[in-house]
Design a protein around this motif. Sequence first.
Motif, mmCIF file in Angstrom:
data_model
loop_
_atom_site.group_PDB
_atom_site.id
_atom_site.type_symbol
_atom_site.label_atom_id
_atom_site.label_comp_id
_atom_site.label_asym_id
_atom_site.label_seq_id
_atom_site.Cartn_x
_atom_site.Cartn_y
_atom_site.Cartn_z
ATOM 1 N N ILE A 153 3.308 2.595 -12.991
ATOM 2 C CA ILE A 153 3.242 1.664 -11.865
ATOM 3 C C ILE A 153 4.346 0.623 -11.979
ATOM 4 C CG2 ILE A 153 1.781 -0.043 -10.692
ATOM 5 C CD1 ILE A 153 1.019 3.031 -10.466
ATOM 6 N N TYR A 157 6.984 0.177 -8.972
ATOM 7 C CA TYR A 157 6.907 -1.040 -8.167
ATOM 8 C C TYR A 157 7.568 -2.262 -8.807
ATOM 9 C CZ TYR A 157 3.426 1.595 -5.504
ATOM 10 O OH TYR A 157 2.789 2.533 -4.736
ATOM 11 N N ARG A 160 6.618 -6.152 -8.200
ATOM 12 C CA ARG A 160 6.037 -6.384 -6.875
ATOM 13 C C ARG A 160 4.523 -6.203 -6.873
ATOM 14 N NH1 ARG A 160 9.187 -3.389 -2.248
ATOM 15 N NH2 ARG A 160 8.135 -5.033 -1.019
ATOM 16 N N LEU A 161 4.009 -5.385 -7.797
ATOM 17 C CA LEU A 161 2.571 -5.199 -7.926
ATOM 18 C C LEU A 161 2.133 -5.591 -9.326
ATOM 19 C CD1 LEU A 161 1.713 -1.780 -6.189
ATOM 20 C CD2 LEU A 161 1.304 -4.083 -5.345
ATOM 21 N N CYS A 187 4.118 -11.652 -7.433
ATOM 22 C CA CYS A 187 3.782 -10.301 -6.963
ATOM 23 C C CYS A 187 3.333 -10.332 -5.505
ATOM 24 C CB CYS A 187 2.717 -9.670 -7.855
ATOM 25 S SG CYS A 187 1.070 -10.382 -7.688
ATOM 26 N N TRP A 191 -2.517 -3.681 -7.904
ATOM 27 C CA TRP A 191 -2.872 -2.279 -8.091
ATOM 28 C C TRP A 191 -4.157 -2.231 -8.897
ATOM 29 C CZ3 TRP A 191 -0.449 2.428 -6.794
ATOM 30 C CH2 TRP A 191 -0.972 3.562 -7.429
ATOM 31 N N THR A 199 -2.824 -6.021 -0.755
ATOM 32 C CA THR A 199 -1.569 -6.684 -0.399
ATOM 33 C C THR A 199 -1.909 -7.995 0.270
ATOM 34 O OG1 THR A 199 -1.426 -5.511 1.724
ATOM 35 C CG2 THR A 199 -0.233 -4.564 -0.144
ATOM 36 N N GLU A 213 4.303 0.032 3.082
ATOM 37 C CA GLU A 213 5.439 0.266 2.176
ATOM 38 C C GLU A 213 4.969 0.745 0.810
ATOM 39 O OE1 GLU A 213 9.235 -2.096 0.144
ATOM 40 O OE2 GLU A 213 7.816 -3.195 1.398
ATOM 41 N N PHE A 214 3.948 0.096 0.264
ATOM 42 C CA PHE A 214 3.506 0.460 -1.074
ATOM 43 C C PHE A 214 2.826 1.824 -1.098
ATOM 44 C CE2 PHE A 214 3.193 -4.321 -2.240
ATOM 45 C CZ PHE A 214 4.546 -4.337 -2.560
ATOM 46 N N MET A 217 5.571 4.315 -1.063
ATOM 47 C CA MET A 217 6.180 4.448 -2.391
ATOM 48 C C MET A 217 5.335 5.348 -3.290
ATOM 49 S SD MET A 217 7.483 0.492 -2.818
ATOM 50 C CE MET A 217 8.260 0.662 -4.444
#
Length: 416
Positions: A153, A157, A160-161, A187, A191, A199, A213-214, A217
Motif C-alpha cells: 500500500i 499510494y 497519500r493513504l 494523508c 486504508w 477519503t 482515484e484511489f 489505483m
Amino acid sequence: MKSRWNDEDAARYVEAARAAGQSEALGLRIYTSRIIGGDPDLVLHGGGNTSVKVTADGEALMHIKGSGWDLDTIEAPGLPAVRLAPLLEARDGPKLSDPDMVALLRASLIEADAPNPSVEALLHAFLPFAFVDHTHATAILALADQPDMRDTIKRIYGDRLAYVPYVMPGFDLSIVADRIYRDHPGCEGLWLENHGLFTFANDARASYELMIEFVTMAEDELARAGVALTGPQQSDGVEDVALRARLETALARDGSPFAKGVFLDYRSTAAIREHAAKSNVEAISLRGTVTPDHVIRIKPWPMVVGPEADGDAIAAALAAYADRYKAYFTRNAARTNEPKRMLDVYPRVVLVLGKGVYAIGATAKAAKIGGDLCEQATRAINAAEAYGRFTPIGEADLFDMEYWSLEQAKLAVGAS
C-alpha cells in the motif's frame, strides 16, 4: 473507475436543498452519497457511510448516514444531524461500551426520532474535514484481503493513504484510526485492512473524486499483476429448477427460520462459475467474507453441494453445516465477556459446484440482497486469489462482527 460527478446534477441537489431550507453542503452530501451508492463496485445495500460537517445557528453539527438507509437512495432524513462537540469529547474520554456509544450518539442527535447514526460516526467526527466518504470497493477488497500489505500500500499510494490494521468497527476503530490519521496529518485517506477505504476533503467533489482515484489505483495495481477484475455481471447461467425445488423443500422444513416461506435468488455469472469450479472452492469459502459486515447478511460461509445433489445429499449438507456452525459458535462464545445466544444454524448461501450460487432469505428482498453481495464478493475473491491469497479477517473477528449487537440492530432495521 470513472467519476460520476456532473455539475448540472450537483447544482440541482443544491437548489433542492435550498428550497427545503437545508444547507448547500447537505445538498452536495446527498448528491455525492447517491453517486457513490449508485455504483455497485463501491458499496452495496447499506454498506459504506458518508458525512458532512456544517455550522447552524453558531453550532457545529455533522450530518451522518443513519442506520437503515442505503446511499443510492438516501435523502435528508437519512443523514441525521448530530452535535459535534460531545462526539469530539469522546476522543480523550474513557473507552465507551457499545451501549454507551449508541447512547452518546442518540443524545447528540438534533431530532430525537432520527435514525441511529452510523456505528462509524465517531471516526467521521474526529477527521477534521467537512466531507468524509467510506466505501467497500471491489478493487480495494481484493487487495485489502491480502496478508502483509502495508509495504504494498505504501508503494502504491505513498503518503497519500495511512494504513490502519484491522480493528473492530465502532469505538475502537474510531480511536485507533484517528490516532493513525494524526500521525500522518498530510494523508488524504485511510486504508482499512480487510475492511475498505476512507477519503476526506473540505469539498464534496474533492472527497468523492479522491475515492474514485484511489479505487482506480487499486484497479491499476491488479492489472499490473495481470489480474483482470471484471465489472458487475448479470446472471446468464441456466438454473436447474429441480435442484431449486429440492433446496426449497429442505430449507422450509419445520423448525427452520424459513418454515413460513423461503426465497432463493440464483446467480450464475462467468465470475461465479469460475469461482465455483475451483478445486479448493470449499476451503476458500471457509475463510470468511470479503468485508466484515457481509457476515450479518450471508453468514460466515456458504453451504456447498454438487449439481446433482438429491434430497438426501442436501439434508446431509444441512446437517453438516449445522454441526460446523454450532462448533464455531461454541468455540467463540466461550471467550466473550457477555453471554451470546446462538442464531439459527441454516446457511444463507448455497454454492453449487461448477454452476452458481443461491442466496437464501425469508423475503425476496433479503434473498436479492444476498445475491448482490455474492456477485460482488465472488469477483473480489477471484481477483484476490489471482493476485495472491484471499485472506479476510479470522474466525474470532468474524464471530465478533456477526454477534455484535450494533450490527444485529442494523440488520433488524434494514429488514423492516
